[in-house]
Design an enzyme around this catalytic site. Structure first.
Site: not given
Ligand code: AQP
Length: 342
Positions: A122, A204, A207
């Site tokens: 990040k 990965k 969002k």
């Molecule tokens: N690609 C993924 N595959 C499986 N699990 C995923 N999670 C996120 N992306 C994947 C799981 O979703 C939960 C919530 O995640 P979060 O929104 O708290 O944060 P994150 O992991 O940082 O998700 P993003 O989508 O990547 O958000 P941004 O882009 O805002 O950083 C967690 O249990 C995560 O493991």
């Protein structure tokens, strides 16, 4: 009755998890986290939050955070989380998270935080805003979990490193002050633990990816979902085969994983069904399967999101329960570190 006991007085183990309202939730969030949470409600005492405090580690538009907080809640409900069974709340509505986060900051080392992959990723993505909150994010996450004495934390693979540091912090604190925190364990979903980007299958699915073709949003129209899957990056080999860890096969592996997570079938069995067939047929079937998985959730979501009063009431009830459940831990921590109790 104590919230964590079943009617026959057996202690139920505690589950804590959450998602940040930092964008439209993706298929990765659903398959890696939320889908699993629904099953867990049967056997555990579950607490699921909308993690808004974490979102501001990256600059957000305030109105979007507010709107998305309710969207995330509506999606939890539409996916099958039952507010009568599980505690659902907005993280910022329970001040104990920020308070315990501060205490734990003082029991976490800079060196430990510097090793966190998410911080490295990040800060590379947001080089103009490498703030202290981004750095201490895992400490707040540890507070989120430890406040509720959670036994298990269902997360995607990307969050396992944060669970490890949470365990280290808890063990360090317990070693100094006695048995204050339950040491939690991460719980990976059997399938869907890491859904990859459709455009760069080595990273990965996220969002906040600037390229919307890289992720499937749970808010996408059904035809958009199908189009994105049909446009997913694969390879020029033309063979549908699951080869774990082979970077050349990352795109196909990802589609097989997605298909497996939505149908419950094993990746190798799915690949066998397509022997001799081309990527076009395969992608088209993956698209249909994903659409069929998301469609009923979307229909339910569209109904629930209109009922703002219902959503507000769930948040009010949930916040009250969350404050109550976490206050015992907070009192214990303050007492242990020497703060005056009035
Ligand atoms: N690609 C993924 N595959 C499986 N699990 C995923 N999670 C996120 N992306 C994947 C799981 O979703 C939960 C919530 O995640 P979060 O929104 O708290 O944060 P994150 O992991 O940082 O998700 P993003 O989508 O990547 O958000 P941004 O882009 O805002 O950083 C967690 O249990 C995560 O493991």
């Amino acid at each position: 009755m104590d919230e964590n006991k079943t009617s026959n007085n057996e202690e139920k183990k505690i589950i804590f998890s959450g998602v940040q309202p930092s964008g439209n939730l993706t298929l990765g969030n659903y398959l890696g986290a939320i889908k699993n949470w629904v099953e867990l409600q049967k056997d555990y005492s579950c607490i699921y939050a909308m993690m808004d405090l974490h979102t501001i580690t990256v600059r957000q538009t305030p109105a979007d955070v507010r709107r998305r907080t309710f969207e995330v809640l509506a999606l939890y409900l539409a996916s099958g989380i039952d507010p009568k069974e599980s505690v659902l709340f907005i993280q910022s509505q329970n001040p104990n998270h920020a308070e315990l986060g501060w205490v734990l900051d003082c029991y976490t080392y800079m060196g430990e935080l510097q090793r966190m992959t998410q911080f490295k990723d990040k800060s590379a993505k947001h080089a103009e805003n490498i703030n202290a909150g981004l750095f201490t994010y895992p400490v707040l996450m540890a507070a989120d979990i430890l406040l509720y004495q959670a036994d298990y934390v269902p997360v995607g693979k990307d969050q396992m490193q944060h669970i490890e540091i949470c365990r280290d912090i808890a063990q360090r604190f317990n070693a100094l002050y006695g048995d204050v925190f339950t040491i939690p364990e991460g719980l990976l979903s059997k399938t869907g633990a890491k859904i990859m980007s459709l455009q760069e299958p080595q990273s990965k699915m996220s969002k906040s990816d600037p390229n919307p073709k890289a992720y499937i949003s749970m808010m996408d129209d059904m035809n958009v979902i199908a189009k994105k899957i049909k446009g997913a990056v694969t390879d020029s080999e033309g063979v549908i085969e699951y080869r774990e860890g082979d970077p050349a096969k990352a795109g196909v592996n990802n589609l097989l994983n997605i298909m497996s997570a939505v149908t419950g079938k094993n990746v190798n069995d799915i690949a066998a069904d397509y022997s001799g067939k081309g990527y076009g047929d395969f992608k088209s079937d993956v698209a249909d399967a994903v659409v069929e998985c998301i469609r009923p959730i979307r229909e339910e979501y569209d109904r629930i999101i209109k009922d703002k009063e219902y959503l507000m009431q769930i948040c009010r009830d949930g916040a009250e329960k969350a404050r109550y459940l976490s206050s015992r831990t907070m009192r214990k921590v303050y007492k242990k570190v020497g703060f005056v109790q009035l």
